[in-house]
Design a protein around this motif. Structure first.
Motif: not given
Length: 299
Positions: A229-249
């Motif tokens: 629990g000392r790191i998480t997947l980044a949430s800065n647009g590089d790689t995120v745990s949520s993908s709601s802000d990407i247009q998938w097509g």
């Protein structure tokens, strides 16, 4: 110790040394103090024992990232643990500067000096998905020749000095596992230094100056720290745990639903190596699933 050029970024974190490291500490000997039998859900939690830390053997004999001095002839404790879905934490409380060395049931060496700012000079190690079996435990003194009194605590909760209330609901929840994440390999020059050097991750266990060339190339460090629990997947647009802000097509590519991402906007182990521009925005299901697993990233 971390490599000299990077020492300033972190205090000592939990460190994992692979079973292939030097193993001069005699983990096969009977323990000096006690063999402890515990089954997940044990009470009282924490289980604790008082002992004298330290010894004449350098803890670095277990691995280059291990600190202090321990009893090399035999472990201080053996813990036979029957695990379930809860984490296992071993930590030490002492007025002196102590260290911790553990040889786990899977044949891996783990070491820690100072766990966090809140812990002071106390070490700790935590397995988010602990294996069942025998844990050989050494409590060291950071300074040679000292044999300070120390209390070893064994818990399925976080250490008490993290301000998480004993018995709180947050401590008894099932832990997050890491099986859905593509970890890659250990070919980074910084692999096995106790920090996560993969820029997909963030948190106190991640190095502050990670570069893209180390993406997917520090698997052991990153997975170990993630499960603690000392790191998480980044949430800065590089790689995120949520993908709601990407247009998938859509899924009109002829290669849709083949288990690979065929959209050339992405890179990573889950991306096909011969993607073409005409498939941009046209492999939504594959790409979104792989993105949320951390197997691909936006270029």
């Amino acid at each position: 110790m971390l490599p000299a050029s990077r020492c300033a970024t972190l205090v000592a974190l939990p460190l994992l040394c692979l079973a292939g490291s030097a193993q001069a500490l005699n983990w096969q000997a009977s323990p000096l103090y006690e063999t402890i039998e515990l089954k997940s859900g044990f009470e009282p939690d924490p289980h604790q024992i008082t002992l004298s830390a330290g010894g004449s053997a350098a803890a670095s004999e277990a691995g280059p990232n291990c600190s202090g001095f321990v009893n090399g002839e035999q472990p201080d404790l053996d813990i036979n643990f029957d695990a379930s879905q809860y984490p296992l934490t071993l930590y030490v409380e002492s007025a002196a500067d102590t260290t911790l060395v553990v040889y786990d049931p899977n044949g891996n060496w783990h070491c820690n000096d100072d766990y966090s700012t809140a812990s002071g000079m106390n070490p700790a190690l935590q397995w988010r998905s602990p294996p069942s079996g025998n844990y050989n435990v050494w409590v060291g003194s950071y300074t040679s020749g000292e044999m300070p009194q120390a209390v070893v605590k064994i818990s399925e909760r976080d250490p008490e000095w993290t301000d998480v209330a004993s018995g709180g609901a947050a401590n008894s929840a099932p832990v997050q596992n890491s099986e859905g994440i593509e970890w890659g390999d250990n070919t980074s020059q910084w692999a096995n230094d106790g920090e996560c050097d993969d820029p997909r991750f963030t948190g106190e266990g991640a190095h502050s100056l990670n570069v893209d060339e180390d993406r997917y190339h520090d698997a052991v460090d990153c997975r170990h720290l993630y499960e603690q629990g000392r790191i998480t997947l980044a949430s800065n647009g590089d790689t995120v745990s949520s993908s709601s802000d990407i247009q998938w097509g859509d899924n009109t590519s002829q290669w849709s639903n083949d288990g690979e991402c065929d959209d050339p906007r992405f890179a990573g182990p889950g991306v096909h190596d011969l993607n073409v521009d005409e498939d941009r925005y046209h492999d939504a299901v594959d790409c979104q699933r792989l993105y949320e697993q951390g197997q691909i990233y936006l270029k």
